[in-house]
Structure formats: C-alpha cells, structure tokens
Write an enzyme that holds these catalytic residues in place. Sequence first.
Site, mmCIF file in Angstrom:
data_model
loop_
_atom_site.group_PDB
_atom_site.id
_atom_site.type_symbol
_atom_site.label_atom_id
_atom_site.label_comp_id
_atom_site.label_asym_id
_atom_site.label_seq_id
_atom_site.Cartn_x
_atom_site.Cartn_y
_atom_site.Cartn_z
ATOM 1 N N MET A 30 0.848 -1.194 0.000
ATOM 2 C CA MET A 30 0.000 0.000 0.000
ATOM 3 C C MET A 30 0.887 1.250 0.000
ATOM 4 O O MET A 30 0.440 2.338 0.389
ATOM 5 C CB MET A 30 -0.935 -0.009 1.210
ATOM 6 N N HIS A 34 8.952 0.993 3.474
ATOM 7 C CA HIS A 34 10.044 1.029 4.444
ATOM 8 C C HIS A 34 10.901 -0.218 4.245
ATOM 9 O O HIS A 34 10.684 -0.980 3.286
ATOM 10 C CB HIS A 34 9.496 1.125 5.870
ATOM 11 N N GLU A 35 11.855 -0.418 5.158
ATOM 12 C CA GLU A 35 12.787 -1.541 4.964
ATOM 13 C C GLU A 35 12.109 -2.909 4.972
ATOM 14 O O GLU A 35 12.636 -3.866 4.410
ATOM 15 C CB GLU A 35 13.872 -1.520 6.036
ATOM 16 N N HIS A 37 9.219 -3.600 3.496
ATOM 17 C CA HIS A 37 8.870 -3.817 2.082
ATOM 18 C C HIS A 37 10.143 -4.073 1.276
ATOM 19 O O HIS A 37 10.154 -4.925 0.381
ATOM 20 C CB HIS A 37 8.181 -2.584 1.484
ATOM 21 N N LYS A 149 4.728 -9.977 9.419
ATOM 22 C CA LYS A 149 4.160 -9.027 10.384
ATOM 23 C C LYS A 149 2.635 -9.106 10.338
ATOM 24 O O LYS A 149 1.970 -9.073 11.366
ATOM 25 C CB LYS A 149 4.636 -7.621 10.071
ATOM 26 N N LYS A 184 8.766 -2.770 11.876
ATOM 27 C CA LYS A 184 8.598 -1.662 10.918
ATOM 28 C C LYS A 184 7.173 -1.656 10.400
ATOM 29 O O LYS A 184 6.602 -2.707 10.101
ATOM 30 C CB LYS A 184 9.548 -1.846 9.737
ATOM 31 N N SER A 185 6.614 -0.443 10.298
ATOM 32 C CA SER A 185 5.249 -0.294 9.788
ATOM 33 C C SER A 185 5.094 1.122 9.264
ATOM 34 O O SER A 185 5.660 2.066 9.834
ATOM 35 C CB SER A 185 4.253 -0.528 10.926
ATOM 36 N N SER A 186 4.311 1.258 8.203
ATOM 37 C CA SER A 186 4.047 2.610 7.681
ATOM 38 C C SER A 186 3.329 3.443 8.740
ATOM 39 O O SER A 186 3.447 4.663 8.767
ATOM 40 C CB SER A 186 3.185 2.531 6.421
ATOM 41 N N ARG A 187 2.572 2.795 9.623
ATOM 42 C CA ARG A 187 1.811 3.525 10.641
ATOM 43 C C ARG A 187 2.685 4.003 11.800
ATOM 44 O O ARG A 187 2.220 4.792 12.628
ATOM 45 C CB ARG A 187 0.658 2.666 11.168
HETATM 46 O O1 PAF Z 1 -0.284 -5.776 3.512
HETATM 47 C C1 PAF Z 1 -0.687 -4.841 2.797
HETATM 48 O O2 PAF Z 1 -0.031 -3.788 2.659
HETATM 49 C C2 PAF Z 1 -2.042 -4.947 2.105
HETATM 50 O O3 PAF Z 1 -2.968 -5.584 2.905
HETATM 51 C C3 PAF Z 1 -1.956 -5.612 0.712
HETATM 52 C C4 PAF Z 1 -1.503 -7.049 0.802
HETATM 53 C C5 PAF Z 1 -1.017 -4.816 -0.169
HETATM 54 C C6 PAF Z 1 -3.349 -5.595 0.058
HETATM 55 O O4 PAF Z 1 -3.827 -4.298 -0.117
#
Ligand code: PAF
Length: 280
Positions: A30, A34-35, A37, A149, A184-187
């Site tokens: 989405m 970050h690291e 991903h 995660k 790590k999380s975008s949030r």
């Molecule tokens: O994990 C995520 O960021 C989302 O749930 C995904 C898998 C991209 C689906 O929108």
Amino acid sequence: MYRTEKISEVKEHVRKWKREGKTIGLVPTMGYLHEGHGSLIKRAREENDIVIVSDFVNPIQFGPKEDLATYPRDFEADCALCESIGADLIFHPEPEEMYAPDFCSHVGVETLSEHLCGARRPVHFNGVCTVVTKLFMISEADRAYFGQKDAQQLAIVRRMVRDLNYNIEIVGCPIVREEDGLAKSSRNTYMSPMERKAAVVLHKALSRAEEEVRQGEKDANKIRRIISDIIEEEPLAKIDYVEVVDWNELQPIERIDGPVLVAIAVFIGKVRLIDNFIVE
Ligand code: PAF
C-alpha cells in the site's frame, strides 16, 4: 523501471515477459515503503526474472472509521526505493482503475478470518483477498511476497491460494524491526516521540513470551497473561487483543502442542500496532 497507473499497460508488459519465458515476482504493497517492504522486494529480485511492485491504498479493506483518508503516501520515495533494489515495474492505480462503479465481486476466506484482526475489522480480509486476487490476475505472477508481520493476512492468502487453486506460490518473509525491536510499519510515523518510545513494549512483551514458549510452556493462558502484564505496565498502551492461536486454523487454544501464532494488537495513543511470533 516502468511506472504505470493502467491495468492494460501492466498486462501488455506481462504478455511480453511471459512470451520471453520470464518468471514474475509480485510484491503487493500500500506504498509508503520502508525496509520491511524493501526486504520483500529484495527477495523477489533474487528469485525471479521480473519484479512487479503494486503500490495501492486499497479502499475496500478499510472500515468506515479507519485511517483510509490519512494513510501516509509518498509515491516518489516509493519509486526511488523500488528502483534502487531493481524492480522492473511499479503499478500505482487510482481506485477507479481497480473498482468500476458497479463492482460487486468479492473473495473471502472463512474460519481463518474469525479471530484476531478479523474480529475487529469486519470488512478487512475480504477487501485484502479481493484486491490480492485482482493483482495476481493482472500480474500473472509466479510468486508473491508477504511479510509475516501481517501473519493473519499471510495465512489467509495462503489458504485462499490453496483452496481456490491459484497458480502462484506465496512466499512469507520475516518481520523487519527497528533497532529497539519495534516492527517496521508505515503507521509508525503516526506516533509522537513519546509514543514511539512506549511502542517498544510490544516487542518486549512478545520476546518474553517467546522465550517461555521455546522453553516448553504449554499453557496458552499463562502466555497471554505474561504479555498482558508487561503491556499494562506501559501507561500509553491499551491492549486491543492478545491471542494465542494454532498456526493452521487461527483458532484460540488452551494448550500449546503444535505450531502456534502468538499475536497482539495494541493502541499506543490513537495508533493501533500489531506484532507477533510464530513457533512452528
Ligand atoms: O499488507 C498490505 O499492505 C495490504 O494488505 C496488501 C496485501 C497490499 C493488500 O492491499
């Protein structure tokens, strides 16, 4: 690296790559990468000829009171990261490109969605399964990469692929953490410096519990209590759930005598964080 917002353009590239006999790895995201991903994209890069990253804040997996409108976005930074790792294409559609006004088809997975985040976010996993299905169809990927995660998401997507015979391999990848242990999380960017400090309590509690499980503790309630006690000592933290479930069906258990997922969701101020560990 190609960038496109159009499904038809992705399909055109995919047709050419398939004709050339290339394997395709998909990393669904989405955005606001970050690291964590980064580690998925790197793994996809190692294992496939072509890497496609999707960057789409999927509206149908957010409930009406959730953070769809404020979900963080930075497409240029995402492109830079994907390019630096060597992705071949980034797919960044608008919601209208993915969902026609009369869109009315959904994919869902039952039992595994009942507990944990599924119990608190009623539309979430159907939204995830639906968008992931679309991304699998559009990309014709051989493999898709998901972080541990979101353990419930990983289990649900795996089950959907098995139950419905999708031609794709799901690759689960380990959680990537900050130096102090926060996953790590975008949030994470939503937190104030004080909240950010308090957030280490999730990892602290889970590490303590994991030690107990690995040393042979079988009583799931004792594990739940160890975690809750540690989190409750942190004034900024409020538990959403602390769950011990079997790692096949994601059903709550009393005794740990097989593969287990210990998963928590905790509010730090207004920010809801999740974390977990799995003992196979
Ligand atoms: O994990 C995520 O960021 C989302 O749930 C995904 C898998 C991209 C689906 O929108």
